[in-house]
Motif scaffolding. Sequence first.
Motif, PDB file in Angstrom:
ATOM      1  N   ARG A   5      59.109  55.642  30.343  1.00 60.56           N
ATOM      2  CA  ARG A   5      58.579  55.181  31.798  1.00 60.56           C
ATOM      3  C   ARG A   5      57.373  54.212  31.278  1.00 60.56           C
ATOM      4  N   ILE A   6      57.879  52.799  31.634  1.00 60.49           N
ATOM      5  CA  ILE A   6      56.704  51.831  31.324  1.00 60.49           C
ATOM      6  C   ILE A   6      55.706  51.342  32.610  1.00 60.49           C
ATOM      7  N   PRO A   7      54.565  51.656  32.479  1.00 58.30           N
ATOM      8  CA  PRO A   7      53.670  51.548  33.744  1.00 58.30           C
ATOM      9  C   PRO A   7      53.580  50.117  33.892  1.00 58.30           C
ATOM     10  N   ILE A   8      53.251  49.685  35.158  1.00 59.19           N
ATOM     11  CA  ILE A   8      52.958  48.460  35.467  1.00 59.19           C
ATOM     12  C   ILE A   8      51.551  48.088  34.878  1.00 59.19           C
ATOM     13  N   GLY A   9      51.422  46.746  34.429  1.00 61.28           N
ATOM     14  CA  GLY A   9      50.318  46.253  33.974  1.00 61.28           C
ATOM     15  C   GLY A   9      49.536  45.665  35.137  1.00 61.28           C
ATOM     16  N   SER A  10      48.014  45.309  34.906  1.00 60.29           N
ATOM     17  CA  SER A  10      47.129  45.008  35.898  1.00 60.29           C
ATOM     18  C   SER A  10      47.585  43.466  36.193  1.00 60.29           C
ATOM     19  N   ASN A  11      47.448  43.153  37.628  1.00 61.37           N
ATOM     20  CA  ASN A  11      47.834  41.747  37.708  1.00 61.37           C
ATOM     21  C   ASN A  11      46.432  40.922  37.665  1.00 61.37           C
ATOM     22  N   ILE A  12      45.315  41.699  37.692  1.00 65.31           N
ATOM     23  CA  ILE A  12      43.966  40.894  37.559  1.00 65.31           C
ATOM     24  C   ILE A  12      43.247  41.479  36.239  1.00 65.31           C
ATOM     25  N   MET A  13      42.983  40.754  35.336  1.00 66.22           N
ATOM     26  CA  MET A  13      42.482  41.021  34.197  1.00 66.22           C
ATOM     27  C   MET A  13      40.956  40.853  34.214  1.00 66.22           C
ATOM     28  N   SER A  14      40.374  41.791  33.442  1.00 67.05           N
ATOM     29  CA  SER A  14      38.957  41.835  33.713  1.00 67.05           C
ATOM     30  C   SER A  14      38.378  40.541  32.878  1.00 67.05           C
ATOM     31  N   SER A  15      38.376  39.562  33.604  1.00 69.97           N
ATOM     32  CA  SER A  15      37.903  38.157  32.952  1.00 69.97           C
ATOM     33  C   SER A  15      37.345  37.233  34.106  1.00 69.97           C
ATOM     34  N   PRO A  16      35.916  37.526  34.403  1.00 73.20           N
ATOM     35  CA  PRO A  16      35.230  36.645  35.292  1.00 73.20           C
ATOM     36  C   PRO A  16      34.989  35.253  34.850  1.00 73.20           C
ATOM     37  N   PRO A  17      34.396  34.550  35.997  1.00 76.04           N
ATOM     38  CA  PRO A  17      34.241  33.203  35.538  1.00 76.04           C
ATOM     39  C   PRO A  17      33.236  33.188  34.550  1.00 76.04           C
ATOM     40  N   LYS A  18      33.188  32.047  33.688  1.00 75.37           N
ATOM     41  CA  LYS A  18      32.510  31.734  32.730  1.00 75.37           C
ATOM     42  C   LYS A  18      30.857  31.857  33.139  1.00 75.37           C
ATOM     43  N   PHE A 108      41.258  35.309  49.873  1.00 75.19           N
ATOM     44  CA  PHE A 108      42.206  35.295  48.640  1.00 75.19           C
ATOM     45  C   PHE A 108      41.049  34.322  47.937  1.00 75.19           C
ATOM     46  N   THR A 109      41.187  34.724  46.449  1.00 74.40           N
ATOM     47  CA  THR A 109      40.377  33.743  45.789  1.00 74.40           C
ATOM     48  C   THR A 109      41.000  33.755  44.308  1.00 74.40           C
ATOM     49  N   GLU A 110      40.583  32.912  43.395  1.00 73.81           N
ATOM     50  CA  GLU A 110      41.116  32.881  42.161  1.00 73.81           C
ATOM     51  C   GLU A 110      40.890  34.116  41.353  1.00 73.81           C
ATOM     52  N   SER A 111      41.927  34.334  40.375  1.00 75.54           N
ATOM     53  CA  SER A 111      41.915  35.761  39.728  1.00 75.54           C
ATOM     54  C   SER A 111      40.504  36.036  39.228  1.00 75.54           C
ATOM     55  N   ASP A 112      40.000  34.900  38.426  1.00 69.29           N
ATOM     56  CA  ASP A 112      38.635  35.319  37.899  1.00 69.29           C
ATOM     57  C   ASP A 112      37.478  35.689  38.967  1.00 69.29           C
ATOM     58  N   LYS A 113      37.613  35.224  40.043  1.00 72.61           N
ATOM     59  CA  LYS A 113      36.502  35.624  41.064  1.00 72.61           C
ATOM     60  C   LYS A 113      36.924  36.970  41.500  1.00 72.61           C
ATOM     61  N   VAL A 114      38.051  37.375  41.685  1.00 73.72           N
ATOM     62  CA  VAL A 114      38.499  38.871  41.948  1.00 73.72           C
ATOM     63  C   VAL A 114      38.004  39.717  41.051  1.00 73.72           C
ATOM     64  N   SER A 115      37.956  39.101  39.733  1.00 73.04           N
ATOM     65  CA  SER A 115      37.469  40.206  38.817  1.00 73.04           C
ATOM     66  C   SER A 115      35.960  40.105  38.940  1.00 73.04           C
ATOM     67  N   ALA A 116      35.380  38.967  39.130  1.00 73.48           N
ATOM     68  CA  ALA A 116      33.825  39.025  39.350  1.00 73.48           C
ATOM     69  C   ALA A 116      33.394  39.894  40.431  1.00 73.48           C
ATOM     70  N   ASN A 117      34.298  39.933  41.495  1.00 79.11           N
ATOM     71  CA  ASN A 117      34.004  40.708  42.607  1.00 79.11           C
ATOM     72  C   ASN A 117      33.963  42.340  42.405  1.00 79.11           C
ATOM     73  N   LEU A 118      34.864  42.634  41.605  1.00 79.69           N
ATOM     74  CA  LEU A 118      35.194  43.827  41.220  1.00 79.69           C
ATOM     75  C   LEU A 118      34.153  44.365  40.209  1.00 79.69           C
ATOM     76  N   LEU A 119      33.635  43.666  39.234  1.00 78.17           N
ATOM     77  CA  LEU A 119      32.743  43.982  38.357  1.00 78.17           C
ATOM     78  C   LEU A 119      31.331  43.954  39.074  1.00 78.17           C
ATOM     79  N   ALA A 120      31.129  43.494  40.015  1.00 77.96           N
ATOM     80  CA  ALA A 120      29.865  43.252  40.888  1.00 77.96           C
ATOM     81  C   ALA A 120      29.584  44.466  41.580  1.00 77.96           C
ATOM     82  N   SER A 121      30.783  45.328  41.633  1.00 80.50           N
ATOM     83  CA  SER A 121      30.452  46.674  42.495  1.00 80.50           C
ATOM     84  C   SER A 121      30.165  47.695  41.672  1.00 80.50           C
ATOM     85  N   ASP A 122      29.512  48.725  42.258  1.00 78.09           N
ATOM     86  CA  ASP A 122      29.258  49.941  41.645  1.00 78.09           C
ATOM     87  C   ASP A 122      30.380  51.077  41.413  1.00 78.09           C
ATOM     88  N   ALA A 123      31.081  50.901  42.331  1.00 78.63           N
ATOM     89  CA  ALA A 123      32.467  51.971  42.473  1.00 78.63           C
ATOM     90  C   ALA A 123      33.270  51.221  43.300  1.00 78.63           C
TER      91      ALA A 123
END
Length: 213
Positions: A5-18, A108-123
């Motif tokens: 069983r090969i799990p899917i990978g994340s389509n959004i890496m933890s990579s916010p804007p510089k 809809f935003t670029e993937s780096d902004k999606v990452s930033a929005n996730l990282l900005a959250s507490d949960a």
Amino acid sequence: PPVYRIPIGSNIMSSPPKGFERSAWRQQMGVADDELLLSYFGFLGPSKGVDVLLEALVRLRDAGVKAKLVMVGGASGDSNQSDRAYEARIREMADQPLLRGRVVWTGFTESDKVSANLLASDACVLPFREGPSLRHGTLIAAIAHGLPIISTRPRDLPPLQPTLRLVSGENALLVEPGDVDSLADGIREVHQSPELRARLAAGSARLAAAFGW
């Protein structure tokens, strides 16, 4: 032959804007440092339980918890009409006086902004009505970002390995599906306990290696 069983990978890496700075990113969304910021990531549909999340947000407000919710990404796909009707219902709920100003929509935003929005959250809160599964890419993205995750008890979530599974209180907090009080209590518990948040985040980060391609 053996089956793997090969799990899917994340389509959004933890990579916010510089230059990403968490406090500044929250401020541009209108979220103060002392406010609890919850994130939801994914399309909207009846199975996603976002109506339960919004009702739980009202319960938190009534209890004096200063909480906001960021709806990360696009709200619905291109063709599913039932999802579009559900999206309209959710937007109507979010615009009610008790929630107005407490829900931030990124669209809809670029993937780096999606990452930033996730990282900005507490949960990250993913209140699936049928529980999480390995086909939920948004769950995998939350894991990849090492976020404290609040979700629902799965009906059947096979482990990637015998010792690698979602365990409530260790790498996620799992509440009863479709239960507003259970979800509100779970969010409040995570909010009030920095130790629990840190434990869930660390557990989530440990799971991330299982989804790396």
